[in-house]
Write a protein that holds these residues in place. Structure first.
Motif, PDB file in Angstrom:
ATOM      1  N   ALA A  95      -7.735   2.359  -6.498  1.00 59.14           N
ATOM      2  CA  ALA A  95      -8.184   1.941  -5.163  1.00 59.14           C
ATOM      3  C   ALA A  95      -9.698   1.862  -5.107  1.00 59.14           C
ATOM      4  CB  ALA A  95      -7.671   2.899  -4.109  1.00 59.14           C
TER       5      ALA A  95
ATOM      6  N   GLU B  31      -2.488   4.460  -7.246  1.00 58.71           N
ATOM      7  CA  GLU B  31      -3.336   4.010  -6.148  1.00 58.71           C
ATOM      8  C   GLU B  31      -4.669   4.751  -6.139  1.00 58.71           C
ATOM      9  OE1 GLU B  31      -1.969   2.846  -1.915  1.00 58.71           O
ATOM     10  OE2 GLU B  31      -2.468   4.991  -1.811  1.00 58.71           O
TER      11      GLU B  31
ATOM     12  N   ARG C 216       0.864  -1.184   0.000  1.00 56.32           N
ATOM     13  CA  ARG C 216       0.000   0.000   0.000  1.00 56.32           C
ATOM     14  C   ARG C 216       0.893   1.224   0.000  1.00 56.32           C
ATOM     15  NH1 ARG C 216      -2.789   2.359   4.794  1.00 56.32           N
ATOM     16  NH2 ARG C 216      -1.008   3.415   5.641  1.00 56.32           N
TER      17      ARG C 216
ATOM     18  N   VAL D 199      -3.327   4.242   1.176  1.00 56.38           N
ATOM     19  CA  VAL D 199      -4.609   3.688   1.610  1.00 56.38           C
ATOM     20  C   VAL D 199      -4.607   2.169   1.508  1.00 56.38           C
ATOM     21  CG1 VAL D 199      -5.900   5.766   0.949  1.00 56.38           C
ATOM     22  CG2 VAL D 199      -5.660   3.904  -0.685  1.00 56.38           C
ATOM     23  N   ASN D 200      -5.419   1.535   2.348  1.00 54.33           N
ATOM     24  CA  ASN D 200      -5.603   0.094   2.239  1.00 54.33           C
ATOM     25  C   ASN D 200      -6.445  -0.177   1.001  1.00 54.33           C
ATOM     26  OD1 ASN D 200      -4.176  -0.435   4.569  1.00 54.33           O
ATOM     27  ND2 ASN D 200      -5.973  -0.323   5.867  1.00 54.33           N
ATOM     28  N   ARG D 201      -5.975  -1.053   0.148  1.00 47.63           N
ATOM     29  CA  ARG D 201      -6.679  -1.419  -1.085  1.00 47.63           C
ATOM     30  C   ARG D 201      -6.119  -2.759  -1.543  1.00 47.63           C
ATOM     31  NH1 ARG D 201      -1.730  -1.595  -3.394  1.00 47.63           N
ATOM     32  NH2 ARG D 201      -0.661   0.374  -3.286  1.00 47.63           N
ATOM     33  N   ARG D 202      -6.659  -3.264  -2.637  1.00 50.53           N
ATOM     34  CA  ARG D 202      -6.170  -4.547  -3.136  1.00 50.53           C
ATOM     35  C   ARG D 202      -4.691  -4.425  -3.526  1.00 50.53           C
ATOM     36  NH1 ARG D 202      -5.955  -5.155  -8.948  1.00 50.53           N
ATOM     37  NH2 ARG D 202      -6.774  -3.310  -9.995  1.00 50.53           N
TER      38      ARG D 202
END
Length: 191
Positions: free
Chosen positions: A191, A187, A69, A72-75
């Motif tokens: 995201a 991102e 990351r 942000v938290n994302r795939r």
């Protein structure tokens, strides 16, 4: 002219500030690079990074920002640094020569539609140039990050961002800043 540590620090910081001001003129190119990277990932392809020395560290850093990351938290986004597999690097260097440490990996891991981001302060590193050539033969988009001259990479890469300095430490500062901008833009887009 005094050459105290304080003078050196001020001179370096002012030089960096001037370089970043000049680099801001290339904001559109940075946005284009990020769009190319996002498009590849959206299509199911991956981003590969490579460089030597400090640029190898930058390659690993940027691949990790995409895979893990950035802000942000994302795939997880598909990214790999071709600088991290010590067994592959040493075997290829031993069997084929150091000039082929990245091109052999590009040939084995790369697919049409992928993006290869090459980082070289001079733009003339033989193993980087061979990686770009291997990528082009496969149909991989090639992005170069270099110093102001661009070196031979400037003509070989699909897109080459030449940061406005010929001084290695200042080039490396701008490369990681551009890399962070790329990660942030990719991102935000995905995201």
């Amino acid at each position: 002219m005094p050459n105290t540590p304080t003078d050196l620090i001020r001179r370096s910081l002012l030089q960096s500030a001037e370089n970043f001001t000049a680099l801001a003129e290339q904001a559109g190119l940075v946005a284009d690079l990020a769009a190319r990277m996002s498009a590849a990932i959206r299509a199911g392809d991956k981003i590969m990074f490579c460089g030597n020395g400090g640029s190898a560290a930058d390659a690993q850093h940027l691949a990790a920002e995409l895979l893990g990351r950035y802000l942000v938290n994302r795939r997880a986004l598909p990214a790999i640094a071709l600088t991290t597999d010590s067994s592959a690097l040493t075997a290829i260097a031993n069997d084929f020569g150091f000039d082929e440490v990245f091109s052999r990996q590009v040939q084995g891991l790369g697919r049409p539609g992928d993006v290869l981001v090459t980082i070289s302060t001079s733009g003339n590193s033989p193993n980087i140039l061979q990686a770009v050539q291997a990528a082009r033969e496969i149909g991989i988009v090639t992005i170069g990050l270099t110093g102001s001259s661009g070196g031979r990479m400037a003509d070989l890469c699909d897109v080459c961002l030449r940061v406005p300095s010929a001084h290695t430490p200042r080039i490396q500062e701008m490369h990681i800043a551009v890399g962070h901008m790329l990660c942030e833009l990719v991102e935000a887009d995905l995201a």
